[in-house]
Scaffold this motif. Structure first.
Motif, PDB file in Angstrom:
ATOM      1  N   MET A  51       0.834  -1.200   0.000  1.00 44.07           N
ATOM      2  CA  MET A  51       0.000   0.000   0.000  1.00 44.07           C
ATOM      3  C   MET A  51       0.867   1.247   0.000  1.00 44.07           C
ATOM      4  O   MET A  51       1.804   1.359   0.802  1.00 44.07           O
ATOM      5  CB  MET A  51      -0.898  -0.011   1.236  1.00 44.07           C
ATOM      6  CG  MET A  51      -1.806  -1.229   1.311  1.00 44.07           C
ATOM      7  SD  MET A  51      -2.548  -1.452   2.961  1.00 44.07           S
ATOM      8  CE  MET A  51      -1.120  -2.032   3.897  1.00 44.07           C
ATOM      9  N   ALA A  52       0.544   2.198  -0.881  1.00 40.56           N
ATOM     10  CA  ALA A  52       1.316   3.429  -0.976  1.00 40.56           C
ATOM     11  C   ALA A  52       0.380   4.614  -1.161  1.00 40.56           C
ATOM     12  O   ALA A  52      -0.811   4.452  -1.432  1.00 40.56           O
ATOM     13  CB  ALA A  52       2.312   3.350  -2.129  1.00 40.56           C
ATOM     14  N   GLY A  53       0.937   5.799  -1.032  1.00 38.50           N
ATOM     15  CA  GLY A  53       0.153   7.004  -1.295  1.00 38.50           C
ATOM     16  C   GLY A  53      -0.912   7.298  -0.262  1.00 38.50           C
ATOM     17  O   GLY A  53      -1.895   7.965  -0.569  1.00 38.50           O
ATOM     18  N   MET A  54      -0.740   6.818   0.968  1.00 39.92           N
ATOM     19  CA  MET A  54      -1.656   7.225   2.034  1.00 39.92           C
ATOM     20  C   MET A  54      -1.618   8.745   2.177  1.00 39.92           C
ATOM     21  O   MET A  54      -2.632   9.397   2.413  1.00 39.92           O
ATOM     22  CB  MET A  54      -1.253   6.559   3.356  1.00 39.92           C
ATOM     23  CG  MET A  54      -2.147   6.904   4.521  1.00 39.92           C
ATOM     24  SD  MET A  54      -3.610   5.873   4.594  1.00 39.92           S
ATOM     25  CE  MET A  54      -2.866   4.331   5.153  1.00 39.92           C
ATOM     26  N   HIS A  55      -0.403   9.282   2.020  1.00 37.79           N
ATOM     27  CA  HIS A  55      -0.204  10.720   1.933  1.00 37.79           C
ATOM     28  C   HIS A  55       0.125  11.021   0.472  1.00 37.79           C
ATOM     29  O   HIS A  55       1.077  10.473  -0.088  1.00 37.79           O
ATOM     30  CB  HIS A  55       0.915  11.169   2.870  1.00 37.79           C
ATOM     31  CG  HIS A  55       0.626  10.855   4.301  1.00 37.79           C
ATOM     32  ND1 HIS A  55       1.514  10.181   5.124  1.00 37.79           N
ATOM     33  CD2 HIS A  55      -0.471  11.088   5.067  1.00 37.79           C
ATOM     34  CE1 HIS A  55       0.983  10.037   6.316  1.00 37.79           C
ATOM     35  NE2 HIS A  55      -0.232  10.574   6.313  1.00 37.79           N
ATOM     36  N   GLY A  56      -0.667  11.898  -0.128  1.00 37.42           N
ATOM     37  CA  GLY A  56      -0.640  12.045  -1.577  1.00 37.42           C
ATOM     38  C   GLY A  56       0.636  12.585  -2.168  1.00 37.42           C
ATOM     39  O   GLY A  56       0.864  12.478  -3.378  1.00 37.42           O
ATOM     40  N   ASP A  57       1.505  13.174  -1.340  1.00 36.40           N
ATOM     41  CA  ASP A  57       2.762  13.717  -1.850  1.00 36.40           C
ATOM     42  C   ASP A  57       3.943  12.765  -1.655  1.00 36.40           C
ATOM     43  O   ASP A  57       5.080  13.105  -2.000  1.00 36.40           O
ATOM     44  CB  ASP A  57       3.061  15.070  -1.194  1.00 36.40           C
ATOM     45  CG  ASP A  57       3.153  14.995   0.330  1.00 36.40           C
ATOM     46  OD1 ASP A  57       2.877  13.916   0.901  1.00 36.40           O
ATOM     47  OD2 ASP A  57       3.508  16.020   0.947  1.00 36.40           O
ATOM     48  N   GLU A  58       3.689  11.579  -1.115  1.00 35.38           N
ATOM     49  CA  GLU A  58       4.781  10.633  -0.834  1.00 35.38           C
ATOM     50  C   GLU A  58       4.924   9.664  -2.011  1.00 35.38           C
ATOM     51  O   GLU A  58       4.417   8.543  -1.998  1.00 35.38           O
ATOM     52  CB  GLU A  58       4.511   9.926   0.487  1.00 35.38           C
ATOM     53  CG  GLU A  58       4.501  10.909   1.665  1.00 35.38           C
ATOM     54  CD  GLU A  58       4.321  10.249   3.015  1.00 35.38           C
ATOM     55  OE1 GLU A  58       4.143   9.016   3.076  1.00 35.38           O
ATOM     56  OE2 GLU A  58       4.363  10.984   4.021  1.00 35.38           O
ATOM     57  N   ILE A  59       5.651  10.122  -3.019  1.00 34.42           N
ATOM     58  CA  ILE A  59       5.643   9.419  -4.303  1.00 34.42           C
ATOM     59  C   ILE A  59       6.617   8.250  -4.395  1.00 34.42           C
ATOM     60  O   ILE A  59       6.479   7.408  -5.286  1.00 34.42           O
ATOM     61  CB  ILE A  59       5.917  10.392  -5.465  1.00 34.42           C
ATOM     62  CG1 ILE A  59       7.300  11.033  -5.311  1.00 34.42           C
ATOM     63  CG2 ILE A  59       4.830  11.453  -5.535  1.00 34.42           C
ATOM     64  CD1 ILE A  59       7.698  11.885  -6.488  1.00 34.42           C
ATOM     65  N   ASN A  60       7.583   8.140  -3.480  1.00 34.55           N
ATOM     66  CA  ASN A  60       8.526   7.032  -3.572  1.00 34.55           C
ATOM     67  C   ASN A  60       7.834   5.684  -3.387  1.00 34.55           C
ATOM     68  O   ASN A  60       8.134   4.718  -4.090  1.00 34.55           O
ATOM     69  CB  ASN A  60       9.651   7.202  -2.553  1.00 34.55           C
ATOM     70  CG  ASN A  60      10.651   8.260  -2.972  1.00 34.55           C
ATOM     71  OD1 ASN A  60      11.238   8.177  -4.040  1.00 34.55           O
ATOM     72  ND2 ASN A  60      10.831   9.273  -2.139  1.00 34.55           N
ATOM     73  N   GLY A  61       6.907   5.626  -2.440  1.00 40.07           N
ATOM     74  CA  GLY A  61       6.162   4.391  -2.248  1.00 40.07           C
ATOM     75  C   GLY A  61       5.314   4.037  -3.451  1.00 40.07           C
ATOM     76  O   GLY A  61       5.215   2.874  -3.843  1.00 40.07           O
ATOM     77  N   MET A  62       4.696   5.074  -4.057  1.00 45.53           N
ATOM     78  CA  MET A  62       3.909   4.838  -5.276  1.00 45.53           C
ATOM     79  C   MET A  62       4.783   4.234  -6.368  1.00 45.53           C
ATOM     80  O   MET A  62       4.366   3.313  -7.082  1.00 45.53           O
ATOM     81  CB  MET A  62       3.314   6.149  -5.769  1.00 45.53           C
ATOM     82  CG  MET A  62       2.401   6.864  -4.785  1.00 45.53           C
ATOM     83  SD  MET A  62       1.836   8.446  -5.479  1.00 45.53           S
ATOM     84  CE  MET A  62       1.268   9.284  -4.013  1.00 45.53           C
ATOM     85  N   GLU A  63       5.999   4.751  -6.488  1.00 44.78           N
ATOM     86  CA  GLU A  63       6.899   4.268  -7.536  1.00 44.78           C
ATOM     87  C   GLU A  63       7.375   2.846  -7.257  1.00 44.78           C
ATOM     88  O   GLU A  63       7.558   2.048  -8.182  1.00 44.78           O
ATOM     89  CB  GLU A  63       8.090   5.214  -7.675  1.00 44.78           C
ATOM     90  CG  GLU A  63       9.074   4.843  -8.771  1.00 44.78           C
ATOM     91  CD  GLU A  63       8.507   4.930 -10.185  1.00 44.78           C
ATOM     92  OE1 GLU A  63       9.223   4.543 -11.127  1.00 44.78           O
ATOM     93  OE2 GLU A  63       7.346   5.376 -10.352  1.00 44.78           O
ATOM     94  N   ILE A  64       7.551   2.508  -5.996  1.00 38.55           N
ATOM     95  CA  ILE A  64       7.918   1.132  -5.639  1.00 38.55           C
ATOM     96  C   ILE A  64       6.837   0.163  -6.103  1.00 38.55           C
ATOM     97  O   ILE A  64       7.113  -0.840  -6.768  1.00 38.55           O
ATOM     98  CB  ILE A  64       8.134   1.008  -4.115  1.00 38.55           C
ATOM     99  CG1 ILE A  64       9.407   1.743  -3.701  1.00 38.55           C
ATOM    100  CG2 ILE A  64       8.212  -0.468  -3.693  1.00 38.55           C
ATOM    101  CD1 ILE A  64       9.562   1.909  -2.195  1.00 38.55           C
TER     102      ILE A  64
END
Length: 324
Positions: A51-64
């Motif tokens: 799960m990523a992007g719980m905080h919308g500006d935290e893009i490293n997790g989204m990219e993972i």
């Protein structure tokens, strides 16, 4: 193997599906959906949520999570992987940590179906995703202009949490108590074990943090017997039991002498605060022997601002960590 159902969509063994959970609708009538990618193997195994992007500006997790989806690394040989690249679609579209009403989703669990926007997102997570998983990784980054060295955070007194964190084998494993109304705290009440991975800073890709996040996820999947091979850690994992912030005593311009991940001794000169006019210079000293697990990258600082996060591998009385 039993079928898995998410938002009235059934996923059978051997199937892969994309499910869109409708969260709400904007005043413009634009529908906000949260996409969920489910990949099931034919063989029995655990259900792991990424799960990523719980905080919308935290893009490293989204990219993972995105890279794992793109390369097929999310497809297990045994068990099921549930991928959510962006939980907070509102924040993602607005480069923001929060949703439009200013609330933090990760302080809104277990949520309310008829509550605030943040509470509604949390409600869907708790009712559609958490019930069907066994384990999870919640990907985060540092805040604005504040970088975190790749690290896993978990409440380590829980034996399963400790084992999951060690299997992930990030450079640092940090003992972090549950935060009130967070996903991992409320999931734990349901008997689900979720660890937090932190790496880099918000709104900026950190290739090292992304690489470590992918490698750690694969090691965790191997530990759970979902895949057969995973990369070995490049550095030895260090368990951090206490953490504390070095804070500015005076306002001015901050320049660090150290980098994230570096080992420092108590009393070491780790940075300098000056004023813009050349009238004073203050040396910043390490508060304890340990590792730099987080670093402020904003030069202009005020008195009391967090400058540097130090983690130690021994128990000592330092300021407790803030996370998730």
């Amino acid at each position: 193997m039993k079928d898995i159902t998410i938002a009235d969509h059934t996923i059978q063994a051997g199937e892969s599906k994309t499910i869109n959970i409708n969260i709400a609708r904007l005043p413009s009538h634009t529908v906000i959906n949260t996409p969920i990618y489910v990949s099931r193997a034919l063989e029995e195994g655990p259900v792991l949520a990424l799960m990523a992007g719980m905080h919308g500006d935290e893009i490293n997790g989204m990219e993972i999570v995105r890279r794992m989806l793109e390369s097929g690394l999310h497809q297990p040989k045994r068990g099921t992987v549930v991928c959510m690249p962006i939980i907070n679609m509102y924040g993602f579209l607005n480069y923001s940590r929060e949703v439009p009403d200013g609330k933090d989703i990760n302080r809104s669990f277990p949520g309310n179906r008829n509550g605030s926007l943040a509470s509604r997102v949390a409600y869907h997570m708790m009712h559609e995703v958490v019930p069907i998983i066994d384990f999870g990784v919640d990907f985060h980054t540092g805040g604005a202009m504040r970088a975190n060295y790749p690290q896993v955070r978990a409440e380590l007194k829980d034996k399963i949490n400790f084992e999951l964190a060690q299997a992930f084998a990030a450079p640092f494993t940090i003992d972090a108590p549950f935060r009130p109304n967070s996903l991992r705290k409320e999931a734990s009440r349901k008997g689900k074990n979720i660890i937090v991975y932190e790496g880099g800073e918000s709104l900026r890709f950190d290739q090292h943090a992304i690489k470590e996040g992918i490698a750690g996820t694969l090691r965790l999947m191997k530990y759970l017997n979902m895949i057969d091979d995973a990369p070995h850690p490049e550095v030895e994992n260090k368990v951090i039991w206490s953490t504390g912030w070095i804070r500015a005593k005076t306002p001015g311009l901050f320049q660090p002498n150290v980098i994230c991940g570096q080992h420092v001794q108590k009393g070491d000169w780790v940075g300098t605060v000056t004023d813009p006019f050349g009238e004073f210079q203050e040396k910043i000293l390490a508060i304890e022997t340990g590792y730099v697990i987080g670093l402020n990258n904003i030069p202009v600082i005020n008195a009391g601002d967090a400058l540097m996060h130090i983690g130690t591998d021994t128990f000592c009385k330092l300021e407790s960590i803030g996370d998730d």
